[in-house]
Design an enzyme around this catalytic site. Structure first.
Site: not given
Ligand code: 0RQ
Length: 496
Positions: A377, A287, A262-266, A381
């Site tokens: 958000n 993705e 996934g996206v994001g800092s973590v 996906g």
């Protein structure tokens, strides 16, 4: 500039962004290219928002995923959006959605193409697609994302192409566009390996539908990558420990299985954790290709990455695009219904790593709704991958807002991923492998391995009381959401 339009008959269709925007009327539906701030149509949407200074109108806006270049901000501020789908992550738009000032359909990213094909949602009047060029036979070559662009261009009544002259023509051959066909005539999708190319290098489109072509030189807005902190590093190390135990159990090798992240800092930090590991020859079937993906390619850890968009920080963007030859054989961008296709995710046997806002003591995950009602958000996906992956992992810090919110709760206030779609939960404290466990086996493990120590007694107290009520999944329903009430009243979920 005109050499980017290889079909001579299309060259006379060049117009200004303002003129193209003037064709859009109140009540119309737009399909915009753009996926996680990459490859978004910029000039026409921004010109359209400008019109709102003098006129009142509303449009529906469909995209691949979130937009960059301030487009969702400006759209939200100008009040021109009636309905937005399938994903956004803009703070201003988030506020408008939560105020009820605009509508938002939060949708699995692999499903939107199906709704368009089946005519379930309002048909698209204008597809606006960013491109590096248009070929002789009218194929649109996208830029840094594919997202829903192909389905938008195919089904829209009109197409506007934004040729971005700042995006290098060498991105040609980066894309692989495959049309799954309609329900009336569907064949198996012939993709059996992450690096397979099964389609065309661009988006085939009926040239008659190309109403206008606009030139732009505005590059994608860079992502802000938050550097790893001690908690995200701990999450990454627990992820590595989990993968090692899978190898030890003989379920994986050091090549692992194709990874979705996934996206994001973590998520970015978890991926970066693979750089110094013993794993090698890795593949991604994801993705969004973030900075860490290119770091992994540079470190010779990652062999190949398939995605729907390339979303990079400013520094990484400069490095990657100035040296793209190094990556061009190792990357492919596909439509999001292919990157997120349930059948392909199952076939390729992915390891999926996504981020949760909160999860409960039985393993249900909330990725979207803060305290049950406020949209963050969207599901993006994560649902496509969670349901169909070979190993579905959710990561989260164990607390938020300085410890006032526990990310491990008695009962999530909104369920995006049910307990059936979640294999492993990871926080900075450890991981809970839920596979094969009954609800009564899960609760103790999740509390012990994942919850922050300050909340463990409180969670155990809830669970023990729930046990006195019985049930397959014991709950004290009148208290299940009391943590949110306490948070609203006292500013913390912690009992005094
Ligand atoms: O807010 O920055 O204001 O403090 O949520 O949280 O921990 O920084 O994590 O950036 O990775 O985002 C789930 C939102 C996590 C994201 C979510 C607050 C926290 C902070 C961000 P502040 P972190 P991340 C692929 C897959 C769904 C879509 C998806 C997401 C902010 O990963 O949107 O997975 N996922 N797509 O303080 C209230 C809680 C909270 C909380 C965290 N329990 N209650 N606030 N926060 N937990 C991509 C695509 O599909 C395109």
């Amino acid at each position: 500039r005109f050499e980017r339009i290889k079909a001579p008959e299309l060259q006379e269709r060049v117009v200004s962004a303002e003129e193209a925007a003037s064709w859009i009327q109140d009540g119309m539906t737009l399909g915009l290219s753009g996926f996680t701030q990459a490859g978004d149509a910029k000039a026409v949407p921004l010109a359209l928002a400008k019109r709102a200074e003098f006129e009142t109108f509303k449009v529906n806006v469909y995209t691949g995923a979130s937009l960059g270049s301030n487009i969702d901000t400006v759209f939200a501020q100008s009040g021109i959006v009636h309905k937005r789908l399938p994903f956004q992550s803009d703070p201003v738009m988030r506020r408008k959605i939560n105020e009820g000032a605009m509508l938002y359909t939060d949708h699995h990213l692999s499903h939107t193409a199906e709704w368009i094909r089946d005519g379930v949602i309002t048909p698209i009047d204008f597809a606006i697609i960013e491109a590096i060029s248009i070929t002789k036979d009218g194929m649109i070559i996208p830029t840094t994302s594919v997202g829903n662009s192909a389905i938008f261009a195919q089904y829209a009544k009109n197409v506007i192409v934004e040729i971005n002259t700042e995006q290098p023509e060498r991105l040609y051959r980066l894309h692989d566009i495959y049309d799954t066909g309609t329900h009336e005539g569907r064949n198996p999708i012939p993709l059996t390996h992450v690096a397979d190319r099964i389609g065309t290098t661009g988006i085939p489109v009926d040239m008659e539908k190309i109403r206008g072509i606009v030139f732009t030189d505005q590059i994608d807005s860079p992502s802000t990558i938050v550097p790893p902190d001690s908690e995200t590093e701990a999450i990454a190390s627990h992820l590595l420990a989990l993968l090692r135990s899978e190898i030890k159990a003989g379920r994986l090798t050091e090549k692992l299985a194709p990874i979705q992240s996934g996206v994001g800092s973590v998520a970015n930090s978890a991926l970066r954790g693979l750089i110094d590991s013993e794993f090698h020859d890795l593949e991604m079937y994801s993705e969004v290709l973030q900075d860490a993906v290119f770091d992994l390619i540079d470190a010779d850890v990652l062999r190949f990455a398939s995605g729907s968009a390339i979303t990079l920080s400013k520094e990484k963007m400069a490095q990657v695009y100035s040296d793209f030859r190094k990556y061009e054989d190792k990357i492919v961008l596909r439509p999001q219904e292919i990157t997120n296709h349930p059948g392909l995710i199952r076939r390729l046997g992915l390891i999926a790593v996504n981020t949760a806002l909160e999860f409960d003591i039985y393993g249900n995950v909330n990725s979207t709704h803060v305290s049950g009602t406020k949209m963050m958000n969207g599901i993006g996906g994560s649902g496509d991958f969670a349901r169909n992956s070979r190993l579905s992992i959710f990561v989260s810090k164990s607390t938020a807002k300085g410890g006032n919110i526990s990310s491990v709760v008695p009962f999530v206030t909104h369920v995006d991923h049910t307990e059936h779609d979640v294999d492993v939960l990871i926080t900075e404290h450890g991981y809970a492998d839920l596979r094969g466990l009954a609800p009564r086996e899960r609760a103790g493990l999740i509390i012990e391995n994942c919850a922050d120590p300050t909340y463990r007694d409180q969670l155990s107290g809830y669970y023990e009381e729930a046990l006195t009520r019985g049930g397959q999944t014991p709950h004290v329903l009148e208290k299940a959401f009391s943590w949110y009430q306490r948070l609203a009243e006292t500013g913390s979920m912690l009992e005094k």
